[in-house]
Design an enzyme around this catalytic site. Sequence first.
Site, PDB file in Angstrom:
ATOM      1  CG  HIS A 217      -1.782  -1.170   1.280  1.00 30.55           C
ATOM      2  ND1 HIS A 217      -1.509  -2.238   2.068  1.00 30.55           N
ATOM      3  CD2 HIS A 217      -2.911  -1.463   0.597  1.00 30.55           C
ATOM      4  CE1 HIS A 217      -2.437  -3.156   1.884  1.00 30.55           C
ATOM      5  NE2 HIS A 217      -3.303  -2.701   1.001  1.00 30.55           N
ATOM      6  CG  ASP A 394      -2.832   3.346   3.682  1.00 33.65           C
ATOM      7  OD1 ASP A 394      -2.944   4.301   4.477  1.00 33.65           O
ATOM      8  OD2 ASP A 394      -3.735   2.536   3.487  1.00 33.65           O
ATOM      9  NE  ARG A 399      -7.417  10.601  -2.679  1.00 31.86           N
ATOM     10  CZ  ARG A 399      -6.986  10.496  -3.940  1.00 31.86           C
ATOM     11  NH1 ARG A 399      -7.377   9.510  -4.706  1.00 31.86           N
ATOM     12  NH2 ARG A 399      -6.158  11.396  -4.418  1.00 31.86           N
ATOM     13  CB  THR A 440      -8.457   1.204   9.945  1.00 28.94           C
ATOM     14  OG1 THR A 440      -7.624   0.400   9.144  1.00 28.94           O
ATOM     15  CG2 THR A 440      -8.621   0.592  11.308  1.00 28.94           C
ATOM     16  CB  SER A 441     -10.091   6.097  10.082  1.00 28.22           C
ATOM     17  OG  SER A 441     -10.085   6.374   8.706  1.00 28.22           O
ATOM     18  N   GLY A 482     -12.086  -2.134  17.222  1.00 29.81           N
ATOM     19  CA  GLY A 482     -10.680  -1.991  16.852  1.00 29.81           C
ATOM     20  C   GLY A 482      -9.731  -2.621  17.851  1.00 29.81           C
ATOM     21  NE  ARG A 539      -4.005   0.633   5.093  1.00 28.35           N
ATOM     22  CZ  ARG A 539      -4.561  -0.395   4.470  1.00 28.35           C
ATOM     23  NH1 ARG A 539      -3.938  -1.518   4.357  1.00 28.35           N
ATOM     24  NH2 ARG A 539      -5.770  -0.274   3.980  1.00 28.35           N
ATOM     25  CG  ASP A 552      -2.854   7.749  15.049  1.00 26.65           C
ATOM     26  OD1 ASP A 552      -2.388   6.969  14.211  1.00 26.65           O
ATOM     27  OD2 ASP A 552      -4.070   7.841  15.309  1.00 26.65           O
TER      28      ASP A 552
HETATM   29  P1  ADP Z   1      -6.114   2.583   7.032  1.00 27.57           P
HETATM   30  O1  ADP Z   1      -5.204   2.361   8.186  1.00 27.57           O
HETATM   31  O2  ADP Z   1      -6.990   1.397   6.765  1.00 27.57           O
HETATM   32  O3  ADP Z   1      -5.399   3.098   5.827  1.00 27.57           O
HETATM   33  P2  ADP Z   1      -6.921   5.282   7.686  1.00 27.57           P
HETATM   34  O4  ADP Z   1      -5.625   5.698   7.101  1.00 27.57           O
HETATM   35  O5  ADP Z   1      -8.132   6.004   7.220  1.00 27.57           O
HETATM   36  O6  ADP Z   1      -7.152   3.728   7.508  1.00 27.57           O
HETATM   37  O7  ADP Z   1      -6.876   5.443   9.257  1.00 27.57           O
HETATM   38  C1  ADP Z   1      -5.712   5.252   9.988  1.00 27.57           C
HETATM   39  C2  ADP Z   1      -6.019   5.531  11.434  1.00 27.57           C
HETATM   40  O8  ADP Z   1      -6.906   4.551  11.938  1.00 27.57           O
HETATM   41  C3  ADP Z   1      -4.811   5.457  12.333  1.00 27.57           C
HETATM   42  O9  ADP Z   1      -4.121   6.675  12.337  1.00 27.57           O
HETATM   43  C4  ADP Z   1      -5.412   5.122  13.685  1.00 27.57           C
HETATM   44  O10 ADP Z   1      -5.785   6.293  14.393  1.00 27.57           O
HETATM   45  C5  ADP Z   1      -6.686   4.422  13.329  1.00 27.57           C
HETATM   46  N1  ADP Z   1      -6.618   2.989  13.646  1.00 27.57           N
HETATM   47  C6  ADP Z   1      -5.955   2.029  13.004  1.00 27.57           C
HETATM   48  N2  ADP Z   1      -6.167   0.834  13.588  1.00 27.57           N
HETATM   49  C7  ADP Z   1      -6.983   1.072  14.647  1.00 27.57           C
HETATM   50  C8  ADP Z   1      -7.589   0.254  15.661  1.00 27.57           C
HETATM   51  N3  ADP Z   1      -7.388  -1.050  15.702  1.00 27.57           N
HETATM   52  N4  ADP Z   1      -8.369   0.873  16.587  1.00 27.57           N
HETATM   53  C9  ADP Z   1      -8.578   2.196  16.543  1.00 27.57           C
HETATM   54  N5  ADP Z   1      -8.049   3.002  15.616  1.00 27.57           N
HETATM   55  C10 ADP Z   1      -7.271   2.452  14.685  1.00 27.57           C
HETATM   56 MG    MG Z   2      -4.301   4.857   5.887  1.00 27.08          MG
END
Ligand code: ADP
Ligand code: MG
Length: 590
Positions: A217, A394, A399, A440-441, A482, A539, A552
Amino acid sequence: MTKIFNDPSEFAEEALAGFCDVHSDLVRQVPGGAVRRCRPAQPKVAVLAGGGSGHYPAFAGLVGTGLADGAVVGNIFTSPSAQQAYAVAKAAESGAGVVFTYGNYAGDVMNFGMASERLAAEGIAVENVVVTDDIASAPPSESAKRRGIAGDFTVFKVMGAAAERGDSLGDVVRLGRKANERTRTIGTAFAGCTFPGAEAPLFSLPDGQMGLGLGIHGEPGLHDTDLPSAKELGQELVSRLLAETPEGAGDRIAVILNGLGSTKHEELFVLWGTVAPLLRAAGCTLVMPEVGELVTSLDMAGASLTVTWLDEELEPLWIAPAETPAYRRGNAGLPAGSFSGKAASDGGAASTEFVATDASRSYAAACVAAIDAARTSLHDAEEHLGRMDAIAGDGDHGRGMVRGVDAAAAAASSALEQGAGAGDVLAAAGDAWADKAGGTSGVLWGAGLRAFGEAVGNSTAPAGMELAAAVTAFAGRIVELGKAETGDKTMVDALLPFASTFRCLVSEGTVPGQAWQDAAREAAAAAAATADLLPLKGRARPLAEKSLGTPDPGATSLAMVFAVMGPHFTNTAAAAGTAYAGRESVGAEA
Ligand code: ADP
Ligand code: MG
């Protein structure tokens, strides 16, 4: 660089539509992805591969006889939503159960998990097989935390072949897990990949350098080293994999030398010239090896080497025929079964009759305003959040949040117009957020907003303690899904201090408007303080060290959004000269 696109945000959808058109003899597009053109003559286990776009031929290119029954197709590098996974499963299942299979990323695990709950509730047998082949992403002692990369292909292939010959759901799952346990991959990147429309790659390497242990990614490699000769590179990859030979493994192996998107086949053949003799010299027999592109990362330059240690059960499945748009082996024959036009369920968007009091409807208008405020601030911060996420993740956080909040705002206003109370407005916003944001978010924000709405309900406008309970429900749902704890460097690090401060102040008698502002300030400070933490979830975890010094992204956006929503949720918007204070203090972080 991606040169051919219209609106970059439509890229993945347009690519999928084109793909389904050109391969219409083998696949058909359904809401959420693609399935085989023909339904099976007999019920068979539906093997559904999935994940974000940008990895072609994974995942839609692998739909066909002997491989996947369907692919759930998310946006670029973004997990598909639970709704998409559900809809593809409904279109593909034929009565013998469904198995979702995907690489180990938190967003995918949660979204496929939520879709599974929904399918199971309808009586459909459903399982999940998660691929964890990337040896660079966690030590052997924590192999369950490893990411899924090119080993996805081997696991899909084994499961697809098992399902094709009529194995039961239990057997398909058992064999898929066995293949995963015996599969290891190590990758390397020479140059980063670029999102359609983006001006710069997600990461870059100095000339003459290579990143060992790449993700798919755009996560950069774990260690940068001088670019070696093909021979030295081959030695490095082979020795790292052989060092992880599973216990009790035999000498027959499936091998994939995979190009990541812009590495030429000729380069891979040169590398193969070192890899194959080394593996043979180690006593391995190479069974139908593959050299080519099977799991890519947009236009990334790089290669990965995957080895699966076969046994008498896995080998016949690895060599079994397959016929898909992007991958063909042996003579799988044309699919049996009926040419299907079965309409895919989109999950039933039946229009709802809303029941709500006037008080709740008027609070619902404040909720819509809160989401609109979030929307404005997320649009402003999109690039900034993306850059933060690109440091160890990633790059899609900005976005994803924008896509989520746009969908939430539209769904919230539409529910409000139809007479919904606050609870239903927030739940609709949450569902739309989860469906459109991906990642994830996205799933966490979506589920959190829904829980917030369910706590608020449709009869009264929440007073202080009720609002605190709704915030607690939001936080509780996010932690439940999460499973992050304080200090893991996630949005939870900003969320829990917010929730506890707000609850505490309100219970001591502080007016909600003031309590919210104070809690938002706490959240912003907590988000800023995540700069000193190493990520333990999500990630960014494999590249933990690179993220030191950067807060973060999910905690940052959460603090920002909560700050601007407060005046609306606490009905103090009219007097909100200070509404944006929290956001500025976070922005100053950058
Ligand atoms: P992805 O990680 O799928 O690319 P995003 O970039 O939109 O999704 O979101 C990343 C954010 O998600 C991280 O900065 C963190 O705050 C949050 N995150 C990741 N994993 C978890 C989790 N297991 N529980 C809570 N928040 C998480
Ligand atoms: Mg991300």
